[in-house]
Scaffold this motif. Structure first.
Motif, PDB file in Angstrom:
ATOM      1  N   ASN A 537      30.319  50.767  48.911  1.00 49.47           N
ATOM      2  CA  ASN A 537      31.779  50.840  49.005  1.00 49.47           C
ATOM      3  C   ASN A 537      32.380  49.627  49.709  1.00 49.47           C
ATOM      4  OD1 ASN A 537      32.460  53.052  47.517  1.00 49.47           O
ATOM      5  ND2 ASN A 537      32.596  54.466  49.227  1.00 49.47           N
ATOM      6  N   GLU A 538      31.731  48.480  49.587  1.00 51.71           N
ATOM      7  CA  GLU A 538      32.265  47.230  50.128  1.00 51.71           C
ATOM      8  C   GLU A 538      32.947  46.455  49.011  1.00 51.71           C
ATOM      9  OE1 GLU A 538      30.754  43.335  52.710  1.00 51.71           O
ATOM     10  OE2 GLU A 538      29.316  44.673  51.761  1.00 51.71           O
ATOM     11  N   ILE A 539      34.134  45.885  49.299  1.00 51.36           N
ATOM     12  CA  ILE A 539      34.859  45.105  48.296  1.00 51.36           C
ATOM     13  C   ILE A 539      34.117  43.793  48.067  1.00 51.36           C
ATOM     14  CG2 ILE A 539      37.060  44.067  47.658  1.00 51.36           C
ATOM     15  CD1 ILE A 539      37.245  47.060  47.996  1.00 51.36           C
ATOM     16  N   THR A 540      33.696  43.554  46.836  1.00 55.88           N
ATOM     17  CA  THR A 540      32.971  42.320  46.515  1.00 55.88           C
ATOM     18  C   THR A 540      33.868  41.286  45.830  1.00 55.88           C
ATOM     19  OG1 THR A 540      32.259  43.275  44.393  1.00 55.88           O
ATOM     20  CG2 THR A 540      30.786  43.537  46.292  1.00 55.88           C
ATOM     21  N   GLU A 541      34.845  41.761  45.035  1.00 63.15           N
ATOM     22  CA  GLU A 541      35.728  40.849  44.301  1.00 63.15           C
ATOM     23  C   GLU A 541      37.104  41.483  44.153  1.00 63.15           C
ATOM     24  OE1 GLU A 541      32.697  38.482  41.278  1.00 63.15           O
ATOM     25  OE2 GLU A 541      33.689  40.297  40.575  1.00 63.15           O
ATOM     26  N   VAL A 542      38.120  40.624  43.972  1.00 62.76           N
ATOM     27  CA  VAL A 542      39.480  41.079  43.677  1.00 62.76           C
ATOM     28  C   VAL A 542      39.964  40.351  42.433  1.00 62.76           C
ATOM     29  CG1 VAL A 542      41.860  41.258  44.476  1.00 62.76           C
ATOM     30  CG2 VAL A 542      39.988  41.491  46.107  1.00 62.76           C
ATOM     31  N   GLY A 543      40.439  41.092  41.450  1.00 61.98           N
ATOM     32  CA  GLY A 543      40.996  40.503  40.245  1.00 61.98           C
ATOM     33  C   GLY A 543      42.512  40.645  40.234  1.00 61.98           C
ATOM     34  N   ILE A 544      43.236  39.588  39.872  1.00 60.89           N
ATOM     35  CA  ILE A 544      44.695  39.610  39.819  1.00 60.89           C
ATOM     36  C   ILE A 544      45.140  39.166  38.433  1.00 60.89           C
ATOM     37  CG2 ILE A 544      46.838  38.724  40.820  1.00 60.89           C
ATOM     38  CD1 ILE A 544      45.380  38.195  43.396  1.00 60.89           C
ATOM     39  N   SER A 545      46.046  39.911  37.832  1.00 59.50           N
ATOM     40  CA  SER A 545      46.591  39.553  36.522  1.00 59.50           C
ATOM     41  C   SER A 545      48.067  39.904  36.476  1.00 59.50           C
ATOM     42  CB  SER A 545      45.841  40.276  35.397  1.00 59.50           C
ATOM     43  OG  SER A 545      45.905  41.675  35.577  1.00 59.50           O
ATOM     44  N   ALA A 546      48.813  39.173  35.654  1.00 59.30           N
ATOM     45  CA  ALA A 546      50.250  39.411  35.538  1.00 59.30           C
ATOM     46  C   ALA A 546      50.503  40.682  34.747  1.00 59.30           C
ATOM     47  CB  ALA A 546      50.926  38.223  34.864  1.00 59.30           C
ATOM     48  N   ILE A 547      51.524  41.443  35.138  1.00 60.44           N
ATOM     49  CA  ILE A 547      51.893  42.667  34.434  1.00 60.44           C
ATOM     50  C   ILE A 547      52.557  42.311  33.108  1.00 60.44           C
ATOM     51  CG2 ILE A 547      53.413  44.690  34.512  1.00 60.44           C
ATOM     52  CD1 ILE A 547      52.956  44.781  37.505  1.00 60.44           C
ATOM     53  N   LYS A 548      52.163  43.005  32.047  1.00 60.05           N
ATOM     54  CA  LYS A 548      52.765  42.759  30.737  1.00 60.05           C
ATOM     55  C   LYS A 548      54.196  43.265  30.719  1.00 60.05           C
ATOM     56  CE  LYS A 548      48.520  42.830  28.033  1.00 60.05           C
ATOM     57  NZ  LYS A 548      47.774  43.447  26.926  1.00 60.05           N
ATOM     58  N   GLU A 549      55.066  42.475  30.153  1.00 52.31           N
ATOM     59  CA  GLU A 549      56.486  42.854  30.074  1.00 52.31           C
ATOM     60  C   GLU A 549      56.825  43.383  28.689  1.00 52.31           C
ATOM     61  OE1 GLU A 549      58.678  39.432  31.173  1.00 52.31           O
ATOM     62  OE2 GLU A 549      57.996  39.438  33.248  1.00 52.31           O
TER      63      GLU A 549
END
Length: 549
Positions: A537-549
């Motif tokens: 339960n350790e955070i290994t990665e974070v992904g960020i993407s733009a919200i579709k409009e």
């Protein structure tokens, strides 16, 4: 696409003894007592996410041994096995304690699989509802029929959401209503891109549900490939075997036994060039060796050994066993302690969740998010249709159309992906997300967790930029950029260390979507944030993407 299950030259050998004293003597005098039996020998195959493989073969071919190897119940004698993710075995009464009630068995099995008390409490109603055994859930399992045991075992296994599912004759008992219910559940797993091994003697179920077939004969892979190629050959073999005389069947079975007692390959009745003379010679040789071995054992008398010497042998055996397996014993005790530890922070998540303003969407597009680890996007609205792309957790898709499957309990959704491509995906793996968190607040909270605000700002500014405008300074091992078909940055992923799941949920509250012990999604006003978890339960990665409009 990476393989989900890989067997590389796997062999499982057992020792067979005529009496208990031979077990002790076999340890003291290696290879002196007991006969080898190769349950499986030189097994090699690969399975991919989304494969549904029917495992066929006559009784004693090695199917159950294969299922135990896939799920880690037993280790191989030699060879390598690589399983991606968690594997779960569904067999009649598999893992159930006859002295405990059904409810107690649910808790016990889930604890053994690493679930904490809170998670078990949430899962139990779903498992009980699926099993549908009424008041028997609070009765000892020893009072259950085989069908009720199968119901409970199946209900536990499918509700813990494994990556690889092995079903060993679990649908051979019970009524047709429950069988259909199980097949519908397995179709959900199939659509979610999970790997399923379906072991059954029912050719109709194998044909209906499976796309590939693995034919085992005498502990070896006879044939592996598409169901349309393998199954006709297997059915032809069954027809020929049933047409044999009793004497021929007896000789064939004896040949199989002889073959599985040696590591080297011995011709069988199905091998090209083998003859009845060869069969009879091998059969006679087998009987002669048994007779010689019997005479040798008769010449040896345990009575000639004194009581004191036998006691010394037993004590040496016990000491040797404890010393040899001391590391495994320590590891098992350590794992047991970890399994029963219940995180204290998770109970606070619900109350600590921040109240965030709900932002009304400006458009009327139907955007939905993938709520499973992975799922196929198919060419047509059909389970047997070709998979043309793979959707992963947190991915967002615009819905273009909806269609009901006339044969299966599935609602298909037509989605857009890639460069103006379209395909069909099951509605069960997509969810609407209406809650919007404030991006500034999210980034502020992440900054308090030692994630640099400057880094997040510089990362998010890359989204939507052409590949040619991405500075070389961002091409490092800690940052991974994904580009669209137009060579624009579509999303990014960066690595983290030392941040636990509770650190995120205490700041941001419960996630909008989550796959237990894998990943969780928070939906902002401008960006979506996907946090990927390790087994601890350790955070290994974070992904960020733009919200579709």
């Amino acid at each position: 696409m990476s393989h989900s299950v890989v067997f590389n030259n796997v062999t499982k050998r057992y020792k067979m003894y005529s009496k208990n004293s031979e077990k002790i003597l076999d340890v003291i005098i290696p290879k002196g007592y007991g006969e080898d039996f190769y349950a499986l020998q030189n097994i090699s195959f690969k399975a991919d996410p989304g494969d549904v493989i029917g495992v066929v073969g006559v009784n004693g071919a090695g199917k159950s041994t294969l299922s135990n190897l896939i799920t880690g119940v037993i280790p191989p004698t030699s060879g390598n096995i690589d399983i991606k993710g968690d594997a779960s075995l569904i067999a009649i009464a598999s893992g159930l304690d006859n002295q405990l009630t059904g409810r107690e068995n649910i808790e016990l099995k889930c604890l053994m699989l690493g679930f904490n008390k809170k998670e078990i409490k949430e899962l139990t109603p779903q498992i009980i509802e699926f099993a549908d055994i009424g008041k028997f859930i609070d009765q000892p399992v020893k009072k259950y029929s085989s069908g009720m045991k199968s119901r409970l075992g199946f209900a536990i296994s499918v509700n813990i959401d494994p990556d690889v599912l092995v079903i060993d004759e679990a649908l051979s008992v019970g009524d047709q209503t429950f069988t259909d219910k199980c097949l519908n559940k397995m179709n959900e797993f199939k659509e979610a891109g999970k790997t399923i091994f379906f072991i059954s003697h029912s050719m109709s179920q194998v044909k209906k549900f499976c796309e590939k077939a693995l034919w085992l004969e005498a502990g070896e892979v006879k044939q592996y490939g598409p169901i349309k190629e393998v199954l006709p050959q297997y059915e032809k073999f069954l027809k020929e075997f049933k047409a044999m005389s009793k004497e021929d069947q007896k000789n064939f079975k004896q040949m199989i036994l002889e073959k599985r007692s040696k590591e080297n390959k011995i011709p069988t009745l199905t091998d090209e060039g083998s003859s009845s003379n060869e069969v009879n010679e091998l059969f006679d040789d087998h009987l002669n060796r048994q007779a010689r071995g019997g005479r040798k054992r008769k010449r040896f008398r345990l009575k000639k050994l004194s009581y004191s010497i036998l006691c010394v042998f037993v004590l040496l055996l016990l000491a040797f066993s404890v010393y040899h397996y001391k590391d495994e014993i320590k590891g098992a005790m350590s794992n047991s302690k970890k399994t029963t530890t219940v995180p204290k922070q998770e109970e606070k998540n619900k109350d600590d969740k921040k109240e965030q303003p709900i932002v009304v969407e400006k458009d009327k597009k139907d955007i939905r998010y993938v709520n499973a680890k992975s799922a196929f996007i198919r060419k047509e609205a059909d389970l047997l249709s070709e998979g043309i792309s793979m959707a992963t957790f947190g991915g967002s898709y615009e819905i273009e159309d909806e269609q009901k499957d006339p044969n299966e309990d599935i609602d298909w959704l037509k989605v857009k992906f890639g460069n103006d491509q379209s395909g069909w995906i099951s509605s069960k793996v997509l969810s609407k997300v209406s809650n919007n968190l404030d991006d500034k607040q999210i980034m502020s909270d992440l900054q308090t967790l030692q994630i640099s605000q400057e880094s997040i700002d510089s990362y998010t500014q890359l989204i939507g930029k052409p590949k040619s405008e991405v500075p070389h300074s961002f091409n490092d091992n800690n940052l991974e950029l994904t580009y669209s078909d137009n060579d624009e940055v579509q999303n990014l992923t960066f690595k983290l260390n030392g941040i636990m799941r509770e650190d995120i949920t205490n700041k941001l509250g419960n996630p909008d979507l989550e796959v237990k012990s894998y990943s969780m999604l928070y939906h902002g006003t401008e960006y979506d944030y996907v946090f990927y978890l390790s087994e601890l339960n350790e955070i290994t990665e974070v992904g960020i993407s733009a919200i579709k409009e």
